[in-house]
Design an enzyme around this catalytic site. Structure first.
Site, PDB file in Angstrom:
ATOM      1  CB  CYS A  24     -19.012 -11.218   4.304  1.00  0.00           C
ATOM      2  SG  CYS A  24     -19.539 -12.645   3.210  1.00  0.00           S
ATOM      3  CG  ASN A  53      -6.293  -9.109  -4.778  1.00  0.00           C
ATOM      4  OD1 ASN A  53      -6.219  -8.468  -5.743  1.00  0.00           O
ATOM      5  ND2 ASN A  53      -7.278  -8.750  -3.617  1.00  0.00           N
ATOM      6  CB  THR A  63      14.980   3.896  11.899  1.00  0.00           C
ATOM      7  OG1 THR A  63      15.399   5.008  12.645  1.00  0.00           O
ATOM      8  CG2 THR A  63      16.021   2.691  12.334  1.00  0.00           C
ATOM      9  CB  SER A  73       3.046  -6.872   0.112  1.00  0.00           C
ATOM     10  OG  SER A  73       2.612  -6.864   1.428  1.00  0.00           O
ATOM     11  N   GLY A  74       5.961  -8.127   1.699  1.00  0.00           N
ATOM     12  CA  GLY A  74       6.461  -9.300   2.182  1.00  0.00           C
ATOM     13  C   GLY A  74       5.584 -10.402   2.827  1.00  0.00           C
ATOM     14  CB  THR A  80      -1.183  -0.111   1.285  1.00  0.00           C
ATOM     15  OG1 THR A  80      -1.529  -1.195   1.139  1.00  0.00           O
ATOM     16  CG2 THR A  80      -1.870   0.984   1.277  1.00  0.00           C
ATOM     17  CD  GLN A 103      -1.939 -11.863  -4.044  1.00  0.00           C
ATOM     18  OE1 GLN A 103      -1.662 -13.110  -3.736  1.00  0.00           O
ATOM     19  NE2 GLN A 103      -2.586 -11.232  -3.051  1.00  0.00           N
TER      20      GLN A 103
END
Ligand code: PLP
Length: 660
Positions: free
Chosen positions: A336, A161, A247, A209-210, A73, A189
């Site tokens: 949902c 995704n 950091t 993204s990790g 993001t 993905q």
């Protein structure tokens, strides 16, 4: 829970043991700040540099930039800000720039939301243009060809995704060959699942993204092509060579390094062929367990680690509850909400019918999946199918075992349909039937050998099959009354002719608060409303009048409080309010519990409310929502010792074994 089968890898993954070890080391004796110039700092910097070098090699970064950040993001924000600032500057210099910010219709929400946000915040007034996808979820390249002429920026994803559908990146690149637009590809993905050689492509920005590949949450990477515009999102101490201040998350970087190391060295993750084999086995089990199931994306064009499917007649919420009960974690393909399952915008964009888009389930795993887990998942999928079949909820279900008689509440979209079933005569009336429940009700009645005597409505009356205002239903009487010009109520009780208020056990109404009811029912009559109210299931005129005084404060019990209550009140009853098919899928073991699905609560209420003495009733379910409704309903009806296990089975302490 060690017995859990986690099949929600596209949401997040567990952390690779080697990554945990690396993170612990980075928080232990390798705790240095990579900006420090002493030996402790230098060691930390060396570790960070080596992880970056791994990423550079693995992703083919070439002479581009590769910076660490908090996740995709953030990477998306940085990429879009960089592009938009450059476009603004160009425009201010009078150079030609396109007018469109193009994004794929199935992008993760982070992309269109961030585009709209920065476009607005920077006052740029670009037009956002959605690039449509075809029925297989792939971008419409001829539309892209049109849009590309006036595009300032194009955003697409490597793989989706929800569906796992892989974009035709080569095709997109060919279309954009002569276009001026900048190009971001969300690679979240794709990491570890698609071969990437970024610098060899025209891609300008690629966020990663990790936590989608066995690193912890809070660590990500952004690739920026050499020469592509760049503006830092975060300014400060100049870390990451001024590209991203703050950091660094050294534990995250170390962990990501271990994952990248495993990818580079091989031997840890499954091959594509093995993953395809796992998918084929899961798909086969699903198809056998759930007749009529349809897959929502073509396997040939999707990552082998994602299966997205819908089952006719079953909502994603029901399937999720069922899988969760079997300790198989999957997710809804659509968002949902408690009230109604919102259709998936991804499946909508693919043009799939509404029922598929609003009842989709996503099953996804990572390349660390193993043989034993897949085998166990297949076995549990089979058990889920059996549980549904036993509950009469599958198209090919054989004769029902559990009885249907009594009052049954079916809910869809926050609206209740009530069924009154007489076991002896095998007849049933349905009150306020909803179209979307039609097949479900027809199937239930067919499999139980019931005939439908009447379809009634609290608004326009429906089809009242009697000459008089009374309709015998086995030993009971159903009586129709007009509450006012627009509302009807149906009273159920045991009586010879016209039911007196004290004989009315249940009143089915459109609105439980209808004041005109007082003429017809007693203060204790159970009022069953069509509209979802705060009391969930049933109420009564007495409960309504006393609502403000109903004590709910001590209703919630955590595991420890429940243990204590069971110690001090051995006669207390545990009540499982999950549906029977969820209970059947649950691996039993532990303390015996009564099975009263929330949909059957109304049927059980008279027994509990008339019992003397009252024993503590502790309701539980999957997450604590349904059990809270049950406990609240009982408390409002005057049953002081009703409790709910807060957080449900999901948060129950492992020592607290409950079983239906
Ligand atoms: N893009 C895609 C395709 C994703 O699946 C996700 C996560 O769900 C994101 C972006 C956001 O990633 P992060 O959780 O690292 O912010």
């Amino acid at each position: 829970m060690n017995n859990e089968i986690y099949l929600d890898g596209n949401a997040t993954t567990c952390v690779l043991p080697a990554a945990i070890e690396a993170a612990v080391q980075a928080m232990g004796d390798r705790f240095g700040n990579p900006s420090s110039t002493h030996a402790t700092g230098l060691k930390a910097k060396a570790m960070m540099d080596s992880v970056r070098q791994r990423a550079v090699r693995l992703l083919g970064v070439g002479s581009g930039r590769l910076m660490f950040n908090s996740g995709a993001t953030e990477g998306i924000q940085t990429a879009l800000l960089s592009a938009l600032v450059a476009l603004r500057d160009k425009r201010q210099r009078g150079e030609p720039v396109g007018s469109l910010l193009v994004y794929g219709a199935t992008e993760h929400k982070a992309v269109p939301e961030a585009l709209a946000h920065w476009n607005r915040l920077l006052g740029l007034d670009f037009e956002l243009a959605k690039l449509h996808v075809d029925g297989e979820g792939r971008h419409d390249l001829s539309e892209l060809r049109e849009l590309a002429r006036d595009a300032a920026l194009v955003c697409t994803m490597a793989a989706n995704n929800e569906t796992g559908v892989m974009s035709d990146l080569a095709g997109i690149e060919a279309v954009l060959k002569d276009a001026k637009a900048l190009w971001m590809v969300d690679c979240v993905q794709g990491l570890g699942k698609l071969a990437l050689n970024l610098a060899a492509t025209r891609i300008d920005y690629a966020p990663f993204s990790g936590h989608k590949l066995y690193a912890p949450k809070g660590i990500g990477m952004l690739y920026v092509r050499e020469g592509a515009p760049f503006t830092p999102l975060i300014m400060g101490g100049g870390q990451e060579t001024g590209q991203r201040s703050g950091t660094e998350n050294m534990a995250g970087i170390a962990a990501l390094g271990a994952v990248l190391g495993a990818l580079e060295e091989g031997g840890t993750f499954r091959s594509l062929t093995e993953l395809q084999g796992f998918r084929a086995r899961l798909a086969d089990s699903l198809q056998r367990a759930l007749p009529g199931l349809v897959f929502n994306a073509p396997f040939g064009k999707a990552l082998p680690t994602t299966l997205n499917f819908s089952v006719p007649g079953l909502s994603s919420k029901e399937l999720l509850d069922l899988f969760d009960a079997a300790n198989v974690r999957v997710s809804a393909g659509s968002a949902c909400s408690a009230a109604k399952a919102a259709p998936s915008y991804v499946l909508d964009a693919m043009g799939l019918p509404e029922w598929r888009s609003s009842s989709a389930v996503r099953m996804s795993f990572g390349p660390l999946a193993d043989e034993a887990t897949i085998a166990e998942a297949c076995a549990r999928i089979g058990r889920c199918g059996q549980a549904l079949r036993a509950a009469g909820l599958l198209a090919d279900a054989a004769a029902e075992t559990a009885a249907l008689g009594g009052v049954l509440q079916l809910t869809a979209g926050g609206v209740h349909t009530w069924l009154v079933c007489d076991e002896a005569s095998r007849s049933c009336v349905v009150i306020d039937p909803q179209a979307e429940l039609g097949e479900r009700i027809a199937g239930l009645l067919r499999r139980h050998g019931y005939t439908l005597t009447a379809r009634l409505s609290t608004r326009d009356g429906g089809s009242w099959p009697s000459e008089s205002e009374q309709l015998p239903l086995g030993g009971q009487l159903l009586q129709r009354v007009a509450l006012n010009h627009t509302q009807l109520a149906y009273l159920l009780g045991e009586g010879e002719e016209c039911l007196s208020p004290s004989e009315v056990r249940y009143a089915f109404t459109g609105d439980a608060a209808a004041t005109d009811l007082a003429r017809w029912v007693s203060p204790e009559t159970l009022l069953c409303a069509a509209r979802e109210t705060q009391h969930g299931c049933c109420t009564s005129l007495r409960a309504e009048a006393q609502a403000a005084r109903t004590g709910l404060a001590d209703m919630q019990l955590d595991s420890a409080a429940l243990e204590a209550l069971l110690q001090s009140h051995p006669q207390a009853l545990l009540v499982d309010v999950r549906e029977r098919y969820e209970q059947a899928a649950f691996i039993p073991g532990g303390r015996a519990a009564l099975s009263v699905p929330l949909s059957r609560l109304a049927d059980e209420l008279p027994v509990w409310l008339s019992a003397q003495p009252q024993v503590p009733l502790v309701f539980f379910c999957r997450s604590g929502n349904r059990s809270a409704k049950a406990a609240q309903c009982l408390r409002r009806l005057g049953y002081a010792q009703a409790y709910t296990l807060s957080g449900g089975l999901a948060l129950a302490s492992p020592g607290l074994a409950l079983a239906a």
